[in-house]
Motif scaffolding. Structure first.
Motif, mmCIF file in Angstrom:
data_model
loop_
_atom_site.group_PDB
_atom_site.id
_atom_site.type_symbol
_atom_site.label_atom_id
_atom_site.label_comp_id
_atom_site.label_asym_id
_atom_site.label_seq_id
_atom_site.Cartn_x
_atom_site.Cartn_y
_atom_site.Cartn_z
ATOM 1 N N LYS A 119 1.008 5.123 1.075
ATOM 2 C CA LYS A 119 0.373 6.032 2.027
ATOM 3 C C LYS A 119 0.851 7.441 1.731
ATOM 4 O O LYS A 119 1.906 7.857 2.210
ATOM 5 C CB LYS A 119 0.708 5.615 3.450
ATOM 6 C CG LYS A 119 0.213 4.224 3.786
ATOM 7 C CD LYS A 119 0.691 3.770 5.136
ATOM 8 C CE LYS A 119 0.282 2.318 5.329
ATOM 9 N NZ LYS A 119 0.975 1.668 6.411
ATOM 10 N N GLU A 157 -6.344 8.655 2.147
ATOM 11 C CA GLU A 157 -6.485 7.199 2.209
ATOM 12 C C GLU A 157 -5.313 6.518 1.514
ATOM 13 O O GLU A 157 -4.821 7.001 0.499
ATOM 14 C CB GLU A 157 -7.783 6.756 1.522
ATOM 15 C CG GLU A 157 -9.013 6.988 2.355
ATOM 16 C CD GLU A 157 -10.232 6.329 1.723
ATOM 17 O OE1 GLU A 157 -10.109 5.204 1.193
ATOM 18 O OE2 GLU A 157 -11.280 6.957 1.755
ATOM 19 N N LYS A 188 -3.638 3.742 -0.809
ATOM 20 C CA LYS A 188 -4.132 3.115 -2.032
ATOM 21 C C LYS A 188 -3.230 1.938 -2.383
ATOM 22 O O LYS A 188 -2.063 1.894 -1.973
ATOM 23 C CB LYS A 188 -4.199 4.125 -3.174
ATOM 24 C CG LYS A 188 -2.888 4.772 -3.507
ATOM 25 C CD LYS A 188 -3.059 5.799 -4.602
ATOM 26 C CE LYS A 188 -1.697 6.405 -4.940
ATOM 27 N NZ LYS A 188 -1.770 7.313 -6.043
ATOM 28 N N THR A 230 0.839 -1.193 0.000
ATOM 29 C CA THR A 230 0.000 0.000 0.000
ATOM 30 C C THR A 230 0.875 1.245 0.000
ATOM 31 O O THR A 230 1.944 1.267 0.609
ATOM 32 C CB THR A 230 -0.941 0.060 1.229
ATOM 33 O OG1 THR A 230 -0.155 -0.047 2.411
ATOM 34 C CG2 THR A 230 -1.972 -1.037 1.198
#
Length: 124
Positions: free
Chosen positions: A85, A96, A98, A83
């Motif tokens: 950040k 958020e 992704k 992910t």
């Protein structure tokens, strides 16, 4: 490297050969984040990232061609989508996370005591 010694701080024969073997088997699209070599022969954990999850199996096959890894068995493989950040500007709410284009992976030869490695990283 956070710790340049086998877990537990003991010297293990072949430690240098493992690192040389890892360096000889570099692959485009796969990189290592962490290598932990335990006190017992065969105790090892390799963590990294890859752009193509199929490369992990190829990497293990290539490691097996190295003398230091001959007969090395990995009993567990975990892969998770990475992910990203993004950082928020000062005072703004955090955006958020992704999905990232890479996959995080962890190869392990089984459970072993790497408390010394975690302590050196500040993760006791």
């Amino acid at each position: 490297l956070a710790l340049v010694a086998p877990a537990g701080g003991k010297t293990t024969a072949g430690f240098g050969e493992h690192l040389r073997g890892l360096s000889r088997q570099s692959m485009s699209g796969l990189w290592l984040d962490k290598v932990v070599i335990g006190n017992q022969p065969g105790d090892m954990r390799i963590e990294g990232k890859t752009l193509d999850s199929a490369l992990v199996a190829d990497y293990v096959d290539r490691l097996n061609t190295e003398q230091a890894f001959a007969g090395q068995g990995f009993t567990s493989l975990a892969m998770t989508r990475g992910t990203e950040k993004p950082e928020a500007p000062a005072g703004a709410p955090a955006p958020e996370a992704k999905p990232a284009p890479w996959v995080d992976f962890e190869l392990s030869s089984g459970p072993f005591d790497d408390k010394a490695a975690k302590k050196a990283e500040g993760k006791s």
